[in-house]
Motif scaffolding. Structure first.
Motif, short mmCIF file in Angstrom:
data_model
loop_
_atom_site.label_atom_id
_atom_site.label_comp_id
_atom_site.label_asym_id
_atom_site.label_seq_id
_atom_site.Cartn_x
_atom_site.Cartn_y
_atom_site.Cartn_z
N LEU A 150 0.81 -1.22 0.00
CA LEU A 150 0.00 0.00 0.00
C LEU A 150 0.85 1.27 0.00
O LEU A 150 0.47 2.26 -0.65
N PRO A 151 2.00 1.31 0.70
CA PRO A 151 2.82 2.52 0.63
C PRO A 151 3.27 2.86 -0.79
O PRO A 151 3.43 4.03 -1.12
N LEU A 152 3.48 1.84 -1.63
CA LEU A 152 3.89 2.11 -3.00
C LEU A 152 2.77 2.80 -3.77
O LEU A 152 3.01 3.74 -4.54
N LEU A 153 1.54 2.33 -3.58
CA LEU A 153 0.40 3.01 -4.20
C LEU A 153 0.27 4.44 -3.69
O LEU A 153 0.04 5.37 -4.46
N ALA A 154 0.43 4.61 -2.38
CA ALA A 154 0.31 5.94 -1.78
C ALA A 154 1.42 6.87 -2.26
O ALA A 154 1.24 8.10 -2.30
N ALA A 155 2.57 6.29 -2.62
CA ALA A 155 3.71 7.10 -3.08
C ALA A 155 3.73 7.31 -4.58
O ALA A 155 4.67 7.90 -5.11
N LEU A 156 2.68 6.88 -5.27
CA LEU A 156 2.64 7.03 -6.73
C LEU A 156 2.83 8.47 -7.19
O LEU A 156 3.54 8.72 -8.17
N PRO A 157 2.21 9.47 -6.52
CA PRO A 157 2.46 10.86 -6.96
C PRO A 157 3.92 11.26 -6.86
O PRO A 157 4.44 12.00 -7.70
N ILE A 158 4.60 10.77 -5.83
CA ILE A 158 6.01 11.10 -5.65
C ILE A 158 6.83 10.48 -6.77
O ILE A 158 7.71 11.13 -7.34
N GLY A 159 6.54 9.23 -7.10
CA GLY A 159 7.24 8.59 -8.20
C GLY A 159 6.98 9.29 -9.53
O GLY A 159 7.89 9.45 -10.34
N ALA A 160 5.73 9.73 -9.75
CA ALA A 160 5.39 10.41 -10.99
C ALA A 160 6.13 11.74 -11.11
O ALA A 160 6.61 12.11 -12.18
N VAL A 161 6.23 12.47 -10.00
CA VAL A 161 6.96 13.75 -9.99
C VAL A 161 8.44 13.51 -10.23
O VAL A 161 9.09 14.22 -11.01
N GLN A 162 9.00 12.50 -9.58
CA GLN A 162 10.43 12.23 -9.73
C GLN A 162 10.78 11.85 -11.16
O GLN A 162 11.80 12.29 -11.70
N LEU A 163 9.93 11.05 -11.80
CA LEU A 163 10.20 10.68 -13.19
C LEU A 163 10.06 11.90 -14.10
O LEU A 163 10.87 12.10 -15.01
N TRP A 164 9.05 12.70 -13.86
CA TRP A 164 8.82 13.91 -14.66
C TRP A 164 10.04 14.82 -14.60
O TRP A 164 10.56 15.28 -15.63
N LEU A 165 10.54 15.05 -13.39
CA LEU A 165 11.72 15.90 -13.23
C LEU A 165 12.95 15.26 -13.88
O LEU A 165 13.74 15.94 -14.55
N SER A 166 13.12 13.97 -13.69
CA SER A 166 14.31 13.29 -14.20
C SER A 166 14.35 13.27 -15.72
O SER A 166 15.42 13.38 -16.32
N VAL A 167 13.18 13.12 -16.34
CA VAL A 167 13.12 13.11 -17.81
C VAL A 167 13.28 14.53 -18.36
O VAL A 167 13.93 14.74 -19.38
N SER A 168 12.72 15.51 -17.67
CA SER A 168 12.69 16.88 -18.19
C SER A 168 14.01 17.61 -18.01
O SER A 168 14.34 18.50 -18.80
N LEU A 169 14.79 17.27 -16.98
CA LEU A 169 15.99 18.02 -16.64
C LEU A 169 17.24 17.19 -16.90
O LEU A 169 17.37 16.06 -16.43
N ALA A 170 18.17 17.77 -17.64
CA ALA A 170 19.43 17.07 -17.91
C ALA A 170 20.28 16.98 -16.65
O ALA A 170 21.01 16.00 -16.44
N ASN A 171 20.18 17.99 -15.79
CA ASN A 171 20.94 18.00 -14.54
C ASN A 171 20.21 17.16 -13.50
O ASN A 171 19.25 17.61 -12.89
N GLN A 172 20.68 15.95 -13.29
CA GLN A 172 19.99 15.03 -12.39
C GLN A 172 20.20 15.38 -10.91
O GLN A 172 19.56 14.78 -10.04
N ALA A 173 21.03 16.36 -10.64
CA ALA A 173 21.20 16.79 -9.25
C ALA A 173 19.90 17.39 -8.71
O ALA A 173 19.61 17.29 -7.51
N ILE A 174 19.13 18.00 -9.59
CA ILE A 174 17.88 18.65 -9.14
C ILE A 174 16.84 17.63 -8.69
O ILE A 174 16.34 17.70 -7.57
#
Length: 238
Positions: A150-174
């Motif tokens: 259940l925590p994985l389902l609850a954390a789905l927004p966090i995972g979606a945001v992290q992937l969005w940022l990681s794909v959009s930004l070349a600088n992975q430090a952000i």
């Protein structure tokens, strides 16, 4: 079929990224921390929780697993998206006769699939540890599944945001910095409001119903995923 083919390609891309050792460290690492806790205080903990030894261990396991889950989402998302950034191959990838939506979906499915594998390792490791600690054979499987998945389902927004940022930004430090900050915030999740996403993986709320944050996470996570997909489709690739 295209999505399955893209998933196969994505797995090949990360083959040399040592992702599986990280997944195992996330899943079994939490179990090892709990094993160390019991090794140091076995008699005390067994006496203190004699009425419900499995329940106590699962509760502590859940508390330890949530920060690991948040950090894991950030690291794995960055590694999945970082392949194209590191080799400047986004143009080559998107020049293929593939739908951008499918490319993004493959990365999201891979991220969640890998984290699901980590949750499964956590569940298996928890059962093995409990049996080794002689907590009894009456394993509360419903509670085990709740704490593990259940925590994985609850954390789905966090995972979606992290992937969005990681794909959009070349600088992975952000995105990684966002992940670290989110991990720290999640450690104080019990003090946050019920509608703060970083509290949802704790499955704690005023209604005492763990399905509520899981449902919220699934709904909001899918909305953020859709927003990220739309942005990815419209984004100019350099």
């Amino acid at each position: 079929m295209m999505l399955l083919q893209l998933l196969a390609v994505e797995r090949l891309k990360i083959r040399r990224k040592a992702i599986w050792p990280l997944i195992a460290a996330g899943g079994f690492g939490v179990v090892l921390l709990q094993a160390a806790n019991y090794a140091l205080r076995y008699d005390y903990l067994m006496k203190l929780n004699a009425d419900n030894p499995w329940g106590h261990m699962l509760s502590e396991m859940h508390f330890l697993a949530v920060p690991s889950l948040i950090m894991g989402l950030a690291i794995i998302a960055s590694m999945i998206a970082g392949v194209e950034h590191a080799t400047n191959s986004w143009k080559q990838t998107l020049a293929l006769p593939l739908s951008r939506l499918s490319v993004y979906a493959a990365k999201f499915v891979l991220l969640m699939g890998l984290m699901f594998a980590a949750c499964t390792m956590l569940a298996v490791g928890t059962v093995v540890l409990g049996l080794c600690l002689s907590l009894g054979t009456d394993i509360p499987y419903t509670e085990l599944l709740r704490v593990s998945y259940l925590p994985l389902l609850a954390a789905l927004p966090i995972g979606a945001v992290q992937l969005w940022l990681s794909v959009s930004l070349a600088n992975q430090a952000i995105p990684l910095t966002v992940g670290v900050l989110g991990t720290v915030v999640s450690m104080f999740g019990m003090t946050l409001g019920d509608f703060v996403p970083y509290k949802w993986p704790m499955l704690d709320n005023q209604w005492n119903e763990p399905l509520i944050p899981a449902a919220l996470g699934l709904t909001v996570g899918l909305l953020i995923y859709v927003a990220g997909s739309v942005h990815f489709v419209r984004k100019d690739v350099k």
